[in-house]
Design a protein around this motif. Structure first.
Motif, PDB file in Angstrom:
ATOM      1  N   THR A   1       0.800  -1.169  -0.048  1.00 32.28           N
ATOM      2  CA  THR A   1       0.011   0.188   0.042  1.00 32.28           C
ATOM      3  C   THR A   1       0.788   1.313   0.152  1.00 32.28           C
ATOM      4  N   CYS A   2       0.765   2.081  -0.827  1.00 31.49           N
ATOM      5  CA  CYS A   2       1.614   3.340  -1.112  1.00 31.49           C
ATOM      6  C   CYS A   2       1.111   4.153  -0.116  1.00 31.49           C
ATOM      7  N   PRO A   3       2.217   5.007   0.523  1.00 30.33           N
ATOM      8  CA  PRO A   3       1.920   5.751   1.502  1.00 30.33           C
ATOM      9  C   PRO A   3       1.527   7.321   1.011  1.00 30.33           C
ATOM     10  N   HIS A   4       1.337   7.315  -0.219  1.00 25.13           N
ATOM     11  CA  HIS A   4       0.923   8.653  -0.958  1.00 25.13           C
ATOM     12  C   HIS A   4      -0.601   8.765  -0.761  1.00 25.13           C
ATOM     13  N   ALA A   5      -1.302   7.838  -1.342  1.00 21.75           N
ATOM     14  CA  ALA A   5      -2.668   7.957  -1.319  1.00 21.75           C
ATOM     15  C   ALA A   5      -3.393   6.656  -1.180  1.00 21.75           C
ATOM     16  N   GLY A   6      -2.484   5.525  -1.032  1.00 22.86           N
ATOM     17  CA  GLY A   6      -3.144   4.189  -0.787  1.00 22.86           C
ATOM     18  C   GLY A   6      -3.326   3.480  -2.104  1.00 22.86           C
ATOM     19  N   CYS A   7      -2.816   3.608  -3.037  1.00 29.33           N
ATOM     20  CA  CYS A   7      -2.957   2.734  -4.143  1.00 29.33           C
ATOM     21  C   CYS A   7      -1.942   1.549  -3.858  1.00 29.33           C
ATOM     22  N   ALA A   8      -2.161   0.336  -4.677  1.00 26.58           N
ATOM     23  CA  ALA A   8      -1.315  -0.852  -4.536  1.00 26.58           C
ATOM     24  C   ALA A   8      -0.069  -0.389  -5.446  1.00 26.58           C
TER      25      ALA A   8
ATOM     26  N   GLU B   1       7.629   0.227  -7.886  1.00 24.82           N
ATOM     27  CA  GLU B   1       6.711   1.567  -8.440  1.00 24.82           C
ATOM     28  C   GLU B   1       5.160   1.321  -8.344  1.00 24.82           C
ATOM     29  N   CYS B   2       4.738   2.632  -7.827  1.00 27.74           N
ATOM     30  CA  CYS B   2       3.323   3.021  -7.682  1.00 27.74           C
ATOM     31  C   CYS B   2       2.568   3.310  -8.910  1.00 27.74           C
ATOM     32  N   PRO B   3       1.785   2.707  -9.582  1.00 25.06           N
ATOM     33  CA  PRO B   3       1.391   3.217 -10.886  1.00 25.06           C
ATOM     34  C   PRO B   3       0.275   4.467 -10.656  1.00 25.06           C
ATOM     35  N   CYS B   4      -0.116   4.803  -9.543  1.00 28.58           N
ATOM     36  CA  CYS B   4      -0.984   5.869  -9.513  1.00 28.58           C
ATOM     37  C   CYS B   4      -0.398   7.177  -9.975  1.00 28.58           C
ATOM     38  N   HIS B   5       0.484   7.636  -9.276  1.00 30.88           N
ATOM     39  CA  HIS B   5       1.312   8.801  -9.319  1.00 30.88           C
ATOM     40  C   HIS B   5       2.822   8.876  -9.411  1.00 30.88           C
ATOM     41  N   GLY B   6       3.376   7.638  -9.497  1.00 30.09           N
ATOM     42  CA  GLY B   6       4.653   7.511  -9.977  1.00 30.09           C
ATOM     43  C   GLY B   6       5.832   7.316  -8.678  1.00 30.09           C
ATOM     44  N   SER B   7       5.349   7.208  -7.565  1.00 33.12           N
ATOM     45  CA  SER B   7       6.220   7.202  -6.586  1.00 33.12           C
ATOM     46  C   SER B   7       6.910   5.669  -6.809  1.00 33.12           C
ATOM     47  N   GLN B   8       8.330   5.742  -6.251  1.00 31.84           N
ATOM     48  CA  GLN B   8       9.143   4.889  -6.202  1.00 31.84           C
ATOM     49  C   GLN B   8       9.680   4.466  -4.847  1.00 31.84           C
TER      50      GLN B   8
ATOM     51  N   GLY C   1       8.908  10.923  -5.595  1.00 34.23           N
ATOM     52  CA  GLY C   1       7.637  11.180  -5.040  1.00 34.23           C
ATOM     53  C   GLY C   1       6.602  10.987  -6.208  1.00 34.23           C
ATOM     54  N   PRO C   2       5.383  11.445  -5.877  1.00 38.31           N
ATOM     55  CA  PRO C   2       5.145  12.364  -4.657  1.00 38.31           C
ATOM     56  C   PRO C   2       4.902  11.871  -3.132  1.00 38.31           C
ATOM     57  N   ALA C   3       5.029  10.650  -2.980  1.00 35.18           N
ATOM     58  CA  ALA C   3       4.869   9.975  -1.789  1.00 35.18           C
ATOM     59  C   ALA C   3       6.274  10.547  -1.092  1.00 35.18           C
TER      60      ALA C   3
HETATM   61  S1  FES Z   1      -0.677   6.498  -4.404  1.00 37.69           S
HETATM   62 FE1  FES Z   1       1.285   5.908  -4.825  1.00 37.69          FE
HETATM   63  S2  FES Z   1       2.031   7.711  -5.841  1.00 37.69           S
HETATM   64 FE2  FES Z   1       0.088   8.340  -5.450  1.00 37.69          FE
END
Ligand code: FES
Length: 137
Positions: free
Chosen positions: A81-88, A98-105, A116-118
């Motif tokens: 669970t990505c700490p930015h906005a909770g996407c997997a 990699e998080c597919p939602c906003h590109g955090s790594q 970021g953005p996380a």
């Molecule tokens: S939820 Fe993962 S980068 Fe935004």
């Protein structure tokens, strides 16, 4: 074993944003609450060591868990669970998760946010290897 094999390499898109420390000067300010080890897997073998590629990892969608092997014989487990906005988080390649939602790594060896953005890291879970099995929790 369930999970997605995430070793394929491809063109890495440009990473335009670094984690909070470089951009916001407040890395870790959006630190998540510590998630619990997913129910039903604590103490159980969830994968064979051979299932986790060296320098890569595997996301276990059912358990919201990612297991990596940063170097031979070294295994790590993190929440998926990505700490930015909770996407997997979606895949592991080139040494990052990699998080597919906003590109955090996140670094596969520490879970630390490297783009970021996380701002916070992926929370790590305790992991041990029993024979050739990976046990989380
Ligand atoms: S939820 Fe993962 S980068 Fe935004």
């Amino acid at each position: 074993m369930p999970g997605r094999d995430l070793t394929r390499r491809g063109a890495l898109g440009a990473v335009g944003v670094t984690c909070g420390a470089a951009v916001l000067g407040a890395c870790g300010s959006n630190a998540p609450a510590t998630p619990a080890v997913p129910p039903g897997i604590k103490g159980k073998v969830i994968a064979k060591t051979a299932d986790i590629p060296v320098g890569g990892g595997k996301v276990f969608d059912d358990w919201k868990l990612v297991v990596t092997q940063p170097s031979a014989g070294v295994f790590k487990a993190y929440t998926a669970t990505c700490p930015h906005a909770g996407c997997a988080v979606g895949r592991v390649r080139d040494g990052v998760i990699e998080c597919p939602c906003h590109g955090s790594q996140f670094a596969i060896d520490s879970g630390k946010c490297v783009a970021g953005p996380a701002e916070a890291p992926l929370v790590a879970f305790p992991l041990k290897v029993q024979n050739d099995g990976i046990v989380v929790g």
